[in-house]
Design an enzyme around this catalytic site. Sequence first.
Site, PDB file in Angstrom:
ATOM      1  N   ALA A  80      -6.832  -0.259  -7.001  1.00  0.00           N
ATOM      2  CA  ALA A  80      -7.901   1.704  -7.296  1.00  0.00           C
ATOM      3  C   ALA A  80      -7.719   2.811  -6.282  1.00  0.00           C
ATOM      4  CB  ALA A  80      -8.937   2.231  -7.701  1.00  0.00           C
ATOM      5  N   GLY A  81      -6.364   2.769  -5.798  1.00  0.00           N
ATOM      6  CA  GLY A  81      -5.866   2.643  -4.153  1.00  0.00           C
ATOM      7  C   GLY A  81      -5.094   4.568  -4.484  1.00  0.00           C
ATOM      8  N   VAL A 103      -1.549   4.810  -4.680  1.00  0.00           N
ATOM      9  CA  VAL A 103      -1.038   4.521  -5.417  1.00  0.00           C
ATOM     10  C   VAL A 103      -1.307   4.334  -6.953  1.00  0.00           C
ATOM     11  CG1 VAL A 103       1.042   3.169  -6.125  1.00  0.00           C
ATOM     12  CG2 VAL A 103       0.562   3.589  -3.704  1.00  0.00           C
ATOM     13  N   ARG A 105      -0.650  -2.027   6.317  1.00  0.00           N
ATOM     14  CA  ARG A 105      -0.945  -2.722   7.868  1.00  0.00           C
ATOM     15  C   ARG A 105      -1.173  -2.332   8.874  1.00  0.00           C
ATOM     16  NH1 ARG A 105       5.502  -3.800   9.704  1.00  0.00           N
ATOM     17  NH2 ARG A 105       5.035  -4.519  12.089  1.00  0.00           N
ATOM     18  N   ARG A 154       4.196  -8.520  10.301  1.00  0.00           N
ATOM     19  CA  ARG A 154       5.273  -7.699   9.326  1.00  0.00           C
ATOM     20  C   ARG A 154       4.855  -8.859   8.122  1.00  0.00           C
ATOM     21  NH1 ARG A 154       9.012  -3.705   7.310  1.00  0.00           N
ATOM     22  NH2 ARG A 154       9.100  -2.989   9.299  1.00  0.00           N
ATOM     23  N   VAL A 171       4.216  -3.997  -7.742  1.00  0.00           N
ATOM     24  CA  VAL A 171       4.317  -2.598  -6.391  1.00  0.00           C
ATOM     25  C   VAL A 171       3.895  -2.687  -4.560  1.00  0.00           C
ATOM     26  CG1 VAL A 171       3.817  -0.206  -5.489  1.00  0.00           C
ATOM     27  CG2 VAL A 171       3.973  -0.874  -8.336  1.00  0.00           C
ATOM     28  N   ASN A 180       3.925  -4.036  -1.056  1.00  0.00           N
ATOM     29  CA  ASN A 180       4.383  -4.453  -0.171  1.00  0.00           C
ATOM     30  C   ASN A 180       4.420  -5.859   0.372  1.00  0.00           C
ATOM     31  OD1 ASN A 180       6.927  -2.562  -0.186  1.00  0.00           O
ATOM     32  ND2 ASN A 180       5.676  -0.893   0.099  1.00  0.00           N
ATOM     33  N   ARG A 204      14.594   9.004  -3.831  1.00  0.00           N
ATOM     34  CA  ARG A 204      14.495   9.845  -2.366  1.00  0.00           C
ATOM     35  C   ARG A 204      16.323  10.338  -1.575  1.00  0.00           C
ATOM     36  NH1 ARG A 204      10.018   5.298   0.080  1.00  0.00           N
ATOM     37  NH2 ARG A 204       8.604   6.752   0.100  1.00  0.00           N
ATOM     38  N   HIS A 237      13.723  -3.542  -0.619  1.00  0.00           N
ATOM     39  CA  HIS A 237      13.540  -1.937  -0.341  1.00  0.00           C
ATOM     40  C   HIS A 237      13.160  -2.518   1.010  1.00  0.00           C
ATOM     41  CE1 HIS A 237      10.857   1.136  -0.754  1.00  0.00           C
ATOM     42  NE2 HIS A 237       9.677   0.656  -0.545  1.00  0.00           N
TER      43      HIS A 237
HETATM   44  N1  APR Z   1      -8.433  -7.491  -5.569  1.00  0.00           N
HETATM   45  C1  APR Z   1      -8.126  -6.419  -6.223  1.00  0.00           C
HETATM   46  N2  APR Z   1      -7.894  -4.962  -5.440  1.00  0.00           N
HETATM   47  C2  APR Z   1      -7.523  -4.881  -3.754  1.00  0.00           C
HETATM   48  C3  APR Z   1      -7.450  -6.245  -3.574  1.00  0.00           C
HETATM   49  C4  APR Z   1      -7.768  -7.676  -4.219  1.00  0.00           C
HETATM   50  N3  APR Z   1      -8.106  -8.414  -4.113  1.00  0.00           N
HETATM   51  N4  APR Z   1      -7.653  -6.332  -2.058  1.00  0.00           N
HETATM   52  C5  APR Z   1      -6.930  -4.774  -2.290  1.00  0.00           C
HETATM   53  N5  APR Z   1      -7.860  -4.313  -3.024  1.00  0.00           N
HETATM   54  C6  APR Z   1      -7.231  -2.488  -3.594  1.00  0.00           C
HETATM   55  C7  APR Z   1      -7.513  -2.177  -2.235  1.00  0.00           C
HETATM   56  O1  APR Z   1      -9.652  -2.201  -2.510  1.00  0.00           O
HETATM   57  C8  APR Z   1      -7.236  -0.390  -2.005  1.00  0.00           C
HETATM   58  O2  APR Z   1      -8.186   0.243  -3.400  1.00  0.00           O
HETATM   59  O3  APR Z   1      -6.811  -2.083  -3.011  1.00  0.00           O
HETATM   60  C9  APR Z   1      -6.033  -1.223  -3.029  1.00  0.00           C
HETATM   61  C10 APR Z   1      -4.942  -0.206  -2.026  1.00  0.00           C
HETATM   62  O4  APR Z   1      -4.998   1.218  -2.456  1.00  0.00           O
HETATM   63  P1  APR Z   1      -4.596   1.689  -0.938  1.00  0.00           P
HETATM   64  O5  APR Z   1      -5.465   1.405  -0.015  1.00  0.00           O
HETATM   65  O6  APR Z   1      -4.260   3.376  -1.149  1.00  0.00           O
HETATM   66  O7  APR Z   1      -3.021   1.918  -0.889  1.00  0.00           O
HETATM   67  P2  APR Z   1      -1.906   2.430  -1.715  1.00  0.00           P
HETATM   68  O8  APR Z   1      -1.660   3.610  -0.816  1.00  0.00           O
HETATM   69  O9  APR Z   1      -2.301   2.559  -2.593  1.00  0.00           O
HETATM   70  O10 APR Z   1      -0.087   1.346  -1.885  1.00  0.00           O
HETATM   71  C11 APR Z   1      -0.672   0.077  -2.829  1.00  0.00           C
HETATM   72  O11 APR Z   1       1.240   0.094  -2.562  1.00  0.00           O
HETATM   73  O12 APR Z   1       3.500   1.031  -1.738  1.00  0.00           O
HETATM   74  C12 APR Z   1       2.578  -0.303  -2.037  1.00  0.00           C
HETATM   75  O13 APR Z   1       2.899  -0.372   0.810  1.00  0.00           O
HETATM   76  C13 APR Z   1       2.427  -0.016  -0.693  1.00  0.00           C
HETATM   77  O14 APR Z   1       1.622  -2.188  -0.879  1.00  0.00           O
HETATM   78  C14 APR Z   1       0.520  -0.926  -0.357  1.00  0.00           C
HETATM   79  C15 APR Z   1       0.668  -0.953  -2.189  1.00  0.00           C
END
Ligand code: APR
Length: 322
Positions: free
Chosen positions: A20-21, A23, A92, A98, A128, A130, A161, A185
Site C-alpha cells: 500500500a505504498g 504505486v 534502494r 543492486r 511491479v 523492482n 515514456r 526494465h
Molecule cells: N508485505 C506487504 N507489504 C510490504 C512488505 C511485505 N512483506 N514489505 C514491504 N511492504 C510494503 C511497504 O510497507 C510499503 O507500503 O510495500 C510498500 C512499498 O511502497 P513504497 O515504498 O511507497 O514503494 P512504491 O513507490 O510503491 O514502489 C513499489 O514498485 O515501481 C516499483 O521500484 C518500485 O519496487 C518498487 C515498487
Amino acid sequence: MIAFPPQPYCHLSQVTVVGAGNVGSTLAQRILERNLANVVLVDIVEDRPQGIALDLMQSRGCEGHNRTITGTNTYADTADSDIVVITAGLPRRPGMSRDDLTQVNGKIVMETVQRALDYSPHACIIVVTNPLDVMTYLAWTVSGLPSYRVMGMAGVLDSARFQTFIAMELGVPPRDVSAMVLGGHGDLMVPLPKYSTISGIPVNELLSQERLQALIERTRNGGAEIVQLLKQGGAYYAPASSTCLMVEAILHNQSRILPVAAYLEGQYGIQDLFLGVPCRLGLKGVEQVLELSLTEGEQAALSRSASSVKEQVQRCLQDLSV
Ligand code: APR
C-alpha cells in the site's frame, strides 16, 4: 418496501494489490475509478492499508462509482481474487548494492506471492516490484502457476515514456503515438523506432536520427530522471497507470497487444527468462508472445539485455537458495 427479485449469480471481479505504498495505493485508486474491480489492499504495516481504503471509500460518491476497497494486513481477506498485483518492496537505500536490493525484495516477493496464492490459487500475477524481470522470475518459480499466468509490468511503462517524449517533441496528442520498447526494465531496454508510429507514420519519417536518439536516451533514463527530481522514492503515477492497463486487458479479455515481461521459451533466441516482449493479454493471462522481426543491431541489443537479466536471476536464485 419494494421487493427486489433475486439477482442471477454475477461474479464481481476482485483485484488484490500487495503493497500500500505509492504505486499500490495509486493503482488501487485507478482500478476503482475506472470501475474495473473491487480491490483488496494488503500491506505489512498495520493501519496503513485500512486508512487508504477508508479514504478511497469516502471518495466514491464524488467519483461516482460503487466499487469497494478493503484495506488489510491479513491474506484471508484477499480470497478468490482474479488478479494479484505485487508492488510490495523496499526502495534502494544509500550503501545498498543492486544485489542487496534484489535479495531483500526477492524475499518479500516470494513470501507475498505464496501467501496470496494460498487464498487465490487461480489468480493471474502481475509483478511491479523492482528489479522487475528478476522479481517476475522469482514470483513464477514459487507460484507453481503456468508461465502464462505470471507477468511483469515494465514494457507498458517504458513504452508510455517513449510515447510521451515523442508526443512532446512533435506537439501531438500521446494517443496518436504508438511506441514499442522491448527488453529488460533497465539501462539495457530496447526502444524500437521501427515499430513506433504517429497515426501510422513511422517515427523516423518525422524525426531526425539525432532527435530520435535523444528521446531514446531519455526513455532509458525515464525512471532515474524522476527519482532525481523527487529526491525521495520513485515514479508512481505512470507505473500505476501502466499496471491498470494490464489489469483492464485481462479482466475485460481485450486481447490487447502490450509489451510485458513474459516467459520466453526460445522466442527471440531467449530461453527460460522473463523479458519485455509484445504479448496478447486476455482472461487467460499472456495468451501469445509475438515475435517481431528485428534488425541485427536490435536483436543484439535484446540479447545483451537478456544476458544481463539472466545473470541477475542466477545470482538471486543462488543467494536465496531457491
Ligand atoms: N508485505 C506487504 N507489504 C510490504 C512488505 C511485505 N512483506 N514489505 C514491504 N511492504 C510494503 C511497504 O510497507 C510499503 O507500503 O510495500 C510498500 C512499498 O511502497 P513504497 O515504498 O511507497 O514503494 P512504491 O513507490 O510503491 O514502489 C513499489 O514498485 O515501481 C516499483 O521500484 C518500485 O519496487 C518498487 C515498487
